[in-house]
Design an enzyme around this catalytic site. Structure first.
Site, PDB file in Angstrom:
ATOM      1  N   ARG A 177     -21.201  25.794  22.475  1.00 41.83           N
ATOM      2  CA  ARG A 177     -20.502  24.497  22.421  1.00 41.83           C
ATOM      3  C   ARG A 177     -18.975  24.658  22.386  1.00 41.83           C
ATOM      4  NH1 ARG A 177     -23.719  19.918  20.902  1.00 41.83           N
ATOM      5  NH2 ARG A 177     -25.706  20.334  21.857  1.00 41.83           N
ATOM      6  N   ARG A 189     -13.126  13.093  29.293  1.00 44.79           N
ATOM      7  CA  ARG A 189     -14.419  12.419  29.225  1.00 44.79           C
ATOM      8  C   ARG A 189     -14.316  10.922  28.965  1.00 44.79           C
ATOM      9  NH1 ARG A 189     -19.069  13.860  27.159  1.00 44.79           N
ATOM     10  NH2 ARG A 189     -19.376  11.646  27.480  1.00 44.79           N
ATOM     11  N   ARG A 211     -16.371  18.528  22.116  1.00 46.18           N
ATOM     12  CA  ARG A 211     -15.569  17.575  21.355  1.00 46.18           C
ATOM     13  C   ARG A 211     -14.540  18.155  20.402  1.00 46.18           C
ATOM     14  NH1 ARG A 211     -20.229  13.906  19.332  1.00 46.18           N
ATOM     15  NH2 ARG A 211     -21.129  15.979  19.306  1.00 46.18           N
ATOM     16  N   ASP A 232     -26.165  20.188  30.060  1.00 49.48           N
ATOM     17  CA  ASP A 232     -26.973  19.934  28.867  1.00 49.48           C
ATOM     18  C   ASP A 232     -28.405  20.352  29.161  1.00 49.48           C
ATOM     19  OD1 ASP A 232     -26.679  18.439  26.081  1.00 49.48           O
ATOM     20  OD2 ASP A 232     -28.667  18.009  26.880  1.00 49.48           O
ATOM     21  N   TYR A 241     -38.019  16.975  22.533  1.00 49.28           N
ATOM     22  CA  TYR A 241     -37.316  15.729  22.893  1.00 49.28           C
ATOM     23  C   TYR A 241     -38.230  14.785  23.674  1.00 49.28           C
ATOM     24  CZ  TYR A 241     -32.906  17.658  21.240  1.00 49.28           C
ATOM     25  OH  TYR A 241     -31.916  18.163  20.442  1.00 49.28           O
TER      26      TYR A 241
HETATM   27  O1  CP3 Z   1     -19.983  24.607  25.500  1.00 47.86           O
HETATM   28  C1  CP3 Z   1     -21.226  24.701  25.676  1.00 47.86           C
HETATM   29  O2  CP3 Z   1     -21.971  25.291  24.875  1.00 47.86           O
HETATM   30  C2  CP3 Z   1     -21.799  24.135  26.958  1.00 47.86           C
HETATM   31  C3  CP3 Z   1     -22.301  22.825  26.895  1.00 47.86           C
HETATM   32  C4  CP3 Z   1     -23.595  22.442  26.206  1.00 47.86           C
HETATM   33  C5  CP3 Z   1     -23.851  21.106  25.845  1.00 47.86           C
HETATM   34  N1  CP3 Z   1     -25.126  21.018  25.396  1.00 47.86           N
HETATM   35  C6  CP3 Z   1     -22.892  20.007  26.004  1.00 47.86           C
HETATM   36  C7  CP3 Z   1     -23.046  18.809  25.166  1.00 47.86           C
HETATM   37  C8  CP3 Z   1     -24.730  23.184  25.880  1.00 47.86           C
HETATM   38  C9  CP3 Z   1     -24.989  24.663  26.009  1.00 47.86           C
HETATM   39  C10 CP3 Z   1     -25.693  22.256  25.379  1.00 47.86           C
HETATM   40  C11 CP3 Z   1     -27.068  22.642  25.002  1.00 47.86           C
HETATM   41  C12 CP3 Z   1     -27.850  21.731  24.179  1.00 47.86           C
HETATM   42  N2  CP3 Z   1     -27.984  20.377  24.282  1.00 47.86           N
HETATM   43  C13 CP3 Z   1     -28.733  22.171  23.174  1.00 47.86           C
HETATM   44  C14 CP3 Z   1     -28.943  23.595  22.793  1.00 47.86           C
HETATM   45  C15 CP3 Z   1     -27.820  24.076  21.942  1.00 47.86           C
HETATM   46  C16 CP3 Z   1     -27.928  23.693  20.514  1.00 47.86           C
HETATM   47  O3  CP3 Z   1     -27.059  22.938  20.044  1.00 47.86           O
HETATM   48  O4  CP3 Z   1     -28.867  24.153  19.861  1.00 47.86           O
HETATM   49  C17 CP3 Z   1     -29.345  21.034  22.622  1.00 47.86           C
HETATM   50  C18 CP3 Z   1     -30.339  21.020  21.488  1.00 47.86           C
HETATM   51  C19 CP3 Z   1     -28.884  19.909  23.347  1.00 47.86           C
HETATM   52  C20 CP3 Z   1     -29.258  18.479  23.163  1.00 47.86           C
HETATM   53  C21 CP3 Z   1     -28.054  17.711  22.770  1.00 47.86           C
HETATM   54  N3  CP3 Z   1     -27.114  17.249  23.669  1.00 47.86           N
HETATM   55  C22 CP3 Z   1     -27.593  17.408  21.458  1.00 47.86           C
HETATM   56  C23 CP3 Z   1     -28.320  17.737  20.168  1.00 47.86           C
HETATM   57  C24 CP3 Z   1     -26.361  16.753  21.597  1.00 47.86           C
HETATM   58  C25 CP3 Z   1     -25.414  16.322  20.505  1.00 47.86           C
HETATM   59  C26 CP3 Z   1     -25.412  14.865  20.236  1.00 47.86           C
HETATM   60  C27 CP3 Z   1     -24.085  14.442  19.644  1.00 47.86           C
HETATM   61  O5  CP3 Z   1     -23.368  13.692  20.304  1.00 47.86           O
HETATM   62  O6  CP3 Z   1     -23.775  14.876  18.527  1.00 47.86           O
HETATM   63  C28 CP3 Z   1     -26.087  16.650  22.977  1.00 47.86           C
HETATM   64  C29 CP3 Z   1     -24.896  16.075  23.600  1.00 47.86           C
HETATM   65  C30 CP3 Z   1     -23.913  17.057  24.106  1.00 47.86           C
HETATM   66  N4  CP3 Z   1     -24.201  18.153  24.861  1.00 47.86           N
HETATM   67  C31 CP3 Z   1     -22.513  16.985  23.914  1.00 47.86           C
HETATM   68  C32 CP3 Z   1     -21.960  18.076  24.589  1.00 47.86           C
HETATM   69  C33 CP3 Z   1     -20.515  18.415  24.741  1.00 47.86           C
HETATM   70  C34 CP3 Z   1     -21.794  15.891  23.142  1.00 47.86           C
HETATM   71  C35 CP3 Z   1     -21.741  14.653  23.945  1.00 47.86           C
HETATM   72  C36 CP3 Z   1     -20.346  14.165  24.275  1.00 47.86           C
HETATM   73  O7  CP3 Z   1     -19.385  14.951  24.277  1.00 47.86           O
HETATM   74  O8  CP3 Z   1     -20.251  12.969  24.585  1.00 47.86           O
END
Ligand code: CP3
Length: 345
Positions: free
Chosen positions: A28, A41, A32, A77, A152
């Protein structure tokens, strides 16, 4: 993949080869915690931004420019391929993936069709653009593992207990196996697309597998994740396998076919390598919350992680889970410089 990338500290550490310094990147890292990310974004939904190669390229590059990490991770994602497979879902800010109609019965499986490279052409395009921009810096591709994706799809969104997921796993094993098998096919196709387009490594995120006992993981999950990881063996790029709260699963997650096992902050790396055994590198494992405790604590704990990581055949420094949105990005920049300096051979 160019020889410069194959010879990068990140790829070498994944392979257990000697390195000039311990490589570091952060799960990540694109996201953010960065003001430049929040800016770009503005007004664009998460899934929409994942489908725009120009945006994906810029967002993926942001942490590389800022922190000088040793690898980029593709901005995308884990639910992107299942959306491409026909599932109606959204990523809701502050919540995570939300599925309109969860998968609960045999008849629901038809809504999850196989994907072809054409369904995720925007990802291949972004990878090609990124490989051109990144030069010697490796790009990590990724996908969600069948269990985490299934959670999910079955729950309809994030869950604490995985109640419906486990109810299907224990109570409807044939449906469970059919679902995970479809998800394994999708994941494999998604990762192959990324590898064909030029990523230098892949990470399989089984973020929530820690909810299972080892016996249940072996019976209900391992066959599917192993099919994904072993299906990529011939591609020749390092395969990283990661989950949270998986101290008791590290051995089997390695056996699934990983070159590198990702470890969260609960298990010290010197213990983890004993469990995982020889021939596999480790990735991890600073608690992301430590970044809020002040620089002196961060430095001390980073040194501990580096020291414990020496016990493994190869060590890729990372956090034990993703960067938290409130993290001060300067802390990450400083941490990268410190890891490089303190581990210089
Ligand atoms: O920088 C990186 O690591 C690359 C980008 C990345 C994202 N999601 C971007 C993202 C990666 C590798 C993921 C993987 C992901 N997504 C996982 C596995 C990693 C982990 O955390 O265990 C999981 C479980 C998800 C599902 C998911 N997507 C979640 C739990 C969330 C967070 C919800 C929130 O807003 O708190 C997301 C959204 C997400 N994926 C964001 C980002 C940057 C945030 C959304 C935003 O910026 O609007």
């Amino acid at each position: 993949m160019t020889s410069v990338v194959t010879d990068s500290p990140f790829v070498r550490a994944c392979r257990g080869l000697d390195v000039p310094h311990t490589p570091v990147w952060f799960m990540r890292q694109a996201g953010r915690s960065l003001p430049e990310y929040r800016k770009i974004r503005e007004g664009i939904g998460m899934l929409d931004s994942c489908r725009r190669p120009d945006l994906v390229t810029e967002i993926t590059l942001q942490p590389v420019r800022r922190h000088h990490v040793d690898a980029a991770i593709l901005f995308s994602d884990i639910v992107v391929p299942i959306a491409a497979a026909g599932i109606d879902l959204d990523i809701v800010a502050g919540t995570g993936p939300v599925v309109a109609q969860p998968i609960r019965a045999e008849s629901d499986l038809d809504r999850l069709r196989p994907i072809t490279a054409g369904d995720v052409g925007f990802v291949a395009e972004a990878v090609r653009l990124l490989v051109g921009e990144l030069g010697p810096t490796p790009l990590i591709g990724f996908a969600g593992a069948p269990f985490t994706l299934a959670s999910y799809l079955i729950e309809g969104g994030p869950s604490r207990t995985y109640l419906k997921t486990k109810a299907m796993m224990y109570g409807a094993p044939a449906l469970w196996s059919a679902l995970l098998s479809r998800l394994a096919d999708i994941t494999l196709a998604f990762l192959r697309t990324q590898i064909d387009a030029g990523v230098s490594a892949v990470q399989l995120f089984d973020s929530w597998a820690g909810a299972l006992s080892e016996a249940d993981y072996r019976e209900h999950v391992l066959p599917h994740s192993a099919r994904v990881l072993q299906g990529l063996a011939a591609a020749g790029v390092p395969r990283i396998h990661f989950g949270v709260g998986t101290g008791h699963l590290l051995r089997v997650m390695g056996e699934a076919g990983a070159d590198v096992v990702g470890v969260d902050w609960r298990t010290p790396l010197d213990q983890a390598t004993q469990v995982v055994g020889p021939g596999r590198s480790l990735q991890g494992n600073l608690d992301p919350a430590i970044l809020f405790a002040g620089w002196d604590v961060v430095r001390r704990e980073a040194d501990r992680v580096l020291e414990q990581g020496k016990a493994a055949p190869g060590h890729v420094f990372n956090l034990g889970h993703g960067v938290l949105p409130e993290t001060d990005p300067d802390m990450l920049t400083r941490l990268v410089a410190h890891v490089h300096e303190a581990s210089a051979r």
